[in-house]
Design a protein around this motif. Sequence first.
Motif, PDB file in Angstrom:
ATOM      1  N   UNK A 157       0.836  -1.200   0.000  1.00 63.54           N
ATOM      2  CA  UNK A 157       0.000   0.000   0.000  1.00 63.54           C
ATOM      3  C   UNK A 157       0.866   1.243   0.000  1.00 63.54           C
ATOM      4  N   UNK A 158       0.526   2.190  -0.878  1.00 63.74           N
ATOM      5  CA  UNK A 158       1.149   3.513  -0.870  1.00 63.74           C
ATOM      6  C   UNK A 158       0.100   4.503  -0.409  1.00 63.74           C
ATOM      7  N   UNK A 159       0.310   5.065   0.781  1.00 64.15           N
ATOM      8  CA  UNK A 159      -0.675   5.950   1.386  1.00 64.15           C
ATOM      9  C   UNK A 159      -0.301   7.414   1.140  1.00 64.15           C
ATOM     10  N   UNK A 160      -1.188   8.141   0.502  1.00 62.58           N
ATOM     11  CA  UNK A 160      -1.013   9.580   0.283  1.00 62.58           C
ATOM     12  C   UNK A 160      -1.637  10.309   1.459  1.00 62.58           C
ATOM     13  N   UNK A 161      -0.817  10.983   2.284  1.00 62.30           N
ATOM     14  CA  UNK A 161      -1.310  11.578   3.529  1.00 62.30           C
ATOM     15  C   UNK A 161      -1.112  13.094   3.505  1.00 62.30           C
ATOM     16  N   UNK A 162      -2.023  13.784   4.166  1.00 57.47           N
ATOM     17  CA  UNK A 162      -1.941  15.245   4.221  1.00 57.47           C
ATOM     18  C   UNK A 162      -1.227  15.748   5.466  1.00 57.47           C
ATOM     19  N   UNK A 163      -1.212  14.930   6.524  1.00 56.07           N
ATOM     20  CA  UNK A 163      -0.500  15.343   7.726  1.00 56.07           C
ATOM     21  C   UNK A 163       0.001  14.115   8.485  1.00 56.07           C
ATOM     22  N   UNK A 164       0.731  14.376   9.550  1.00 55.83           N
ATOM     23  CA  UNK A 164       1.411  13.311  10.284  1.00 55.83           C
ATOM     24  C   UNK A 164       0.441  12.369  10.983  1.00 55.83           C
ATOM     25  N   UNK A 165      -0.623  12.903  11.562  1.00 57.41           N
ATOM     26  CA  UNK A 165      -1.549  12.049  12.305  1.00 57.41           C
ATOM     27  C   UNK A 165      -2.267  11.065  11.387  1.00 57.41           C
TER      28      UNK A 165
ATOM     29  N   UNK B  73      -1.251   1.929  19.981  1.00 59.17           N
ATOM     30  CA  UNK B  73      -2.351   2.883  20.080  1.00 59.17           C
ATOM     31  C   UNK B  73      -2.003   4.081  20.949  1.00 59.17           C
ATOM     32  N   UNK B  74      -1.309   3.832  22.072  1.00 56.01           N
ATOM     33  CA  UNK B  74      -1.031   4.900  23.022  1.00 56.01           C
ATOM     34  C   UNK B  74      -0.157   5.999  22.432  1.00 56.01           C
ATOM     35  N   UNK B  75       0.585   5.692  21.360  1.00 60.48           N
ATOM     36  CA  UNK B  75       1.440   6.710  20.753  1.00 60.48           C
ATOM     37  C   UNK B  75       0.644   7.753  19.979  1.00 60.48           C
ATOM     38  N   UNK B  76      -0.583   7.417  19.580  1.00 64.54           N
ATOM     39  CA  UNK B  76      -1.375   8.363  18.801  1.00 64.54           C
ATOM     40  C   UNK B  76      -1.645   9.633  19.596  1.00 64.54           C
ATOM     41  N   UNK B  77      -1.957   9.499  20.890  1.00 65.47           N
ATOM     42  CA  UNK B  77      -2.200  10.674  21.727  1.00 65.47           C
ATOM     43  C   UNK B  77      -0.963  11.565  21.770  1.00 65.47           C
ATOM     44  N   UNK B  78       0.208  10.947  21.921  1.00 64.86           N
ATOM     45  CA  UNK B  78       1.453  11.721  21.963  1.00 64.86           C
ATOM     46  C   UNK B  78       1.697  12.447  20.644  1.00 64.86           C
ATOM     47  N   UNK B  79       1.402  11.775  19.548  1.00 68.90           N
ATOM     48  CA  UNK B  79       1.619  12.376  18.233  1.00 68.90           C
ATOM     49  C   UNK B  79       0.654  13.537  18.009  1.00 68.90           C
ATOM     50  N   UNK B  80      -0.621  13.331  18.373  1.00 71.73           N
ATOM     51  CA  UNK B  80      -1.602  14.399  18.205  1.00 71.73           C
ATOM     52  C   UNK B  80      -1.275  15.593  19.085  1.00 71.73           C
ATOM     53  N   UNK B  81      -0.829  15.330  20.319  1.00 73.36           N
ATOM     54  CA  UNK B  81      -0.456  16.420  21.223  1.00 73.36           C
ATOM     55  C   UNK B  81       0.759  17.167  20.682  1.00 73.36           C
ATOM     56  N   UNK B  82       1.739  16.415  20.212  1.00 74.27           N
ATOM     57  CA  UNK B  82       2.936  17.034  19.643  1.00 74.27           C
ATOM     58  C   UNK B  82       2.594  17.873  18.417  1.00 74.27           C
ATOM     59  N   UNK B  83       1.723  17.348  17.572  1.00 76.56           N
ATOM     60  CA  UNK B  83       1.312  18.082  16.375  1.00 76.56           C
ATOM     61  C   UNK B  83       0.621  19.393  16.749  1.00 76.56           C
ATOM     62  N   UNK B  84      -0.258  19.332  17.749  1.00 70.07           N
ATOM     63  CA  UNK B  84      -0.962  20.515  18.202  1.00 70.07           C
ATOM     64  C   UNK B  84       0.002  21.577  18.743  1.00 70.07           C
ATOM     65  N   UNK B  85       0.989  21.146  19.536  1.00 74.58           N
ATOM     66  CA  UNK B  85       1.974  22.074  20.101  1.00 74.58           C
ATOM     67  C   UNK B  85       2.841  22.687  18.987  1.00 74.58           C
ATOM     68  N   UNK B  86       3.200  21.860  18.011  1.00 70.17           N
ATOM     69  CA  UNK B  86       4.009  22.357  16.899  1.00 70.17           C
ATOM     70  C   UNK B  86       3.245  23.401  16.097  1.00 70.17           C
ATOM     71  N   UNK B  87       1.958  23.175  15.901  1.00 71.39           N
ATOM     72  CA  UNK B  87       1.154  24.121  15.157  1.00 71.39           C
ATOM     73  C   UNK B  87       1.012  25.447  15.899  1.00 71.39           C
ATOM     74  N   UNK B  88       0.922  25.393  17.242  1.00 68.74           N
ATOM     75  CA  UNK B  88       0.858  26.618  18.028  1.00 68.74           C
ATOM     76  C   UNK B  88       2.155  27.416  17.920  1.00 68.74           C
ATOM     77  N   UNK B  89       3.297  26.697  17.861  1.00 69.51           N
ATOM     78  CA  UNK B  89       4.587  27.376  17.707  1.00 69.51           C
ATOM     79  C   UNK B  89       4.663  28.099  16.381  1.00 69.51           C
ATOM     80  N   UNK B  90       4.083  27.486  15.332  1.00 68.73           N
ATOM     81  CA  UNK B  90       4.102  28.116  14.016  1.00 68.73           C
ATOM     82  C   UNK B  90       3.284  29.394  14.014  1.00 68.73           C
ATOM     83  N   UNK B  91       2.180  29.391  14.805  1.00 65.04           N
ATOM     84  CA  UNK B  91       1.343  30.599  14.879  1.00 65.04           C
ATOM     85  C   UNK B  91       2.050  31.716  15.654  1.00 65.04           C
TER      86      UNK B  91
END
Length: 377
Positions: A337-345, A359-377
Motif C-alpha cells: 500500500x502507498x498511502x497519500x497523507x496530508x498530515x502526520x496524524x 495505540x497509546x502513541x497516537x495521543x502523543x503524536x496528536x499532542x505534539x502536532x498541536x503544540x508544533x502548530x501553536x509554535x508556528x502561529x
Amino acid sequence: MSRTKRFILPRLYFLKLALAKAKLKIGIRLGLVRSLMIMPYKGFGNENEIHFVVRVIRDRGIGISQLEDSSWRNFKKMYKRFMTWQIPGARVKATFHGMEQVSETDEEGYAEFHLPITASFVPNGLWHEVQLSLLDQIIPKQGEVRAENRILMPSGNVEYGIISDIDDTIVPTGATRIWEMLKTTFFGNAHSRVPFPGVSAFYQALAKGNDGIESNPFFYISSSPWNLYDFLMEFLNVHDIPRGPLMLRDLGLSREQFIAGSHSEHKLLQVEKIFEIERHLQFILIGDSGQHDPEIYLQVIQDYPGRVKVVYIRDVDPGRHAALEKIKAEVRALGVDMMLVTDTTEAARDAISRDLIVDSDLFKIEKSKSLDEKKED
C-alpha cells in the motif's frame, strides 16, 4: 554522452582539479590552512561488514547554531560549509574493534571504507564507534588529526527499518521552488527550520515500533549536497528526530557530469544500497509527492519484492494526484500500500491499523502536532 560533452567535460574537470590543487598549495604556504579535520559521515553495516565515508578538509570552525543567531551569522556559517578546502591524496586509518583499514582521499577529499568484521565481534546495541586518524603530514605544525564515527548496525530486536526523505517530507523546504529553498537554506539554521507538525513524535513511535523498544533503525536520504551534512544532522538532533545515517550527494563538476546527477538516480541508488546491506530487514518508505519519490519507491518495490511493508507519501503537490493514483495502483498490484497523507496524524493512524506502532502513541503524536502548530502561529 554527446561527443561535445565527452570532449569538454574531462578538460573542465582537469582545470577544476588544477585550480583546487593550486589554491590548496598557496593556502598552505600563506598560512590560510592552519588546521585540518576529518568529517565523519555516519555509516551502517551488517554482521559481515560496515560501510561509511569521511572527508578531509580544512577545519572550518563552524560550531553549533543557536536559536538567536542572526540571518547574517547563519549565512556566514553556510558560506563556510560551501567554500571548503578539500585535501586530496591523504591517507585515513579506520580502527574498529581491532580491525584496521587505510583509505586514501580522492580529488574531492572523500575516502570510502568497506571494513570486514571478524566472526568474534558480537554487536551490542544499534550504534558502534569507529576511530579515525589522519596518517599524513599535510600542513606545518599539524599535530594529531582524529575523529570518531558512528556506525548503525541493526541487530537483535528489530521489527523493521525506516527510510525517509528530508526535504518536504520532514521539513518544509520549498524544494520545488528554488528561491524559497535557497533562502531557507542560507539564512536559517537548525533551530529556525521547523519540521512538519508531529513528525518528531511519529518518527519516535516508529523507532519503538509495536514492542515499545527503541530499536528500529532510521536511514535518511536527501538530494542536498554533503556540505550540508552537519547542518542537517544538527537539525535532526535539535528537533528530537531519531538519528540515523544520512546519504547526500556531491554537487558540481565531475568526470561524468557538469552539475549533478538527478534526484531520482541518487535516491534510487542509495535506497537500493541500504536494501542490499540490510538484507534481513523489511522497510517502511517515507517521502513526498514533490520530487518523484513515489516513482522511486515503485521501482524499489519492483526490484525487492516482499521487502517493503508500506509507503507513506506526504501530499505537497496536488497537481500530481492523477499520476499518483496510477502509481498507487501499480504498487498495490505488487502487494504493497502507498498511502497519500496530508498530515502526520493521518500516517500515524494508518501505522496503528497495521500494528506498526501502538495505540497509546497516537495521543502523543496528536499532542505534539498541536503544540508544533501553536509554535508556528
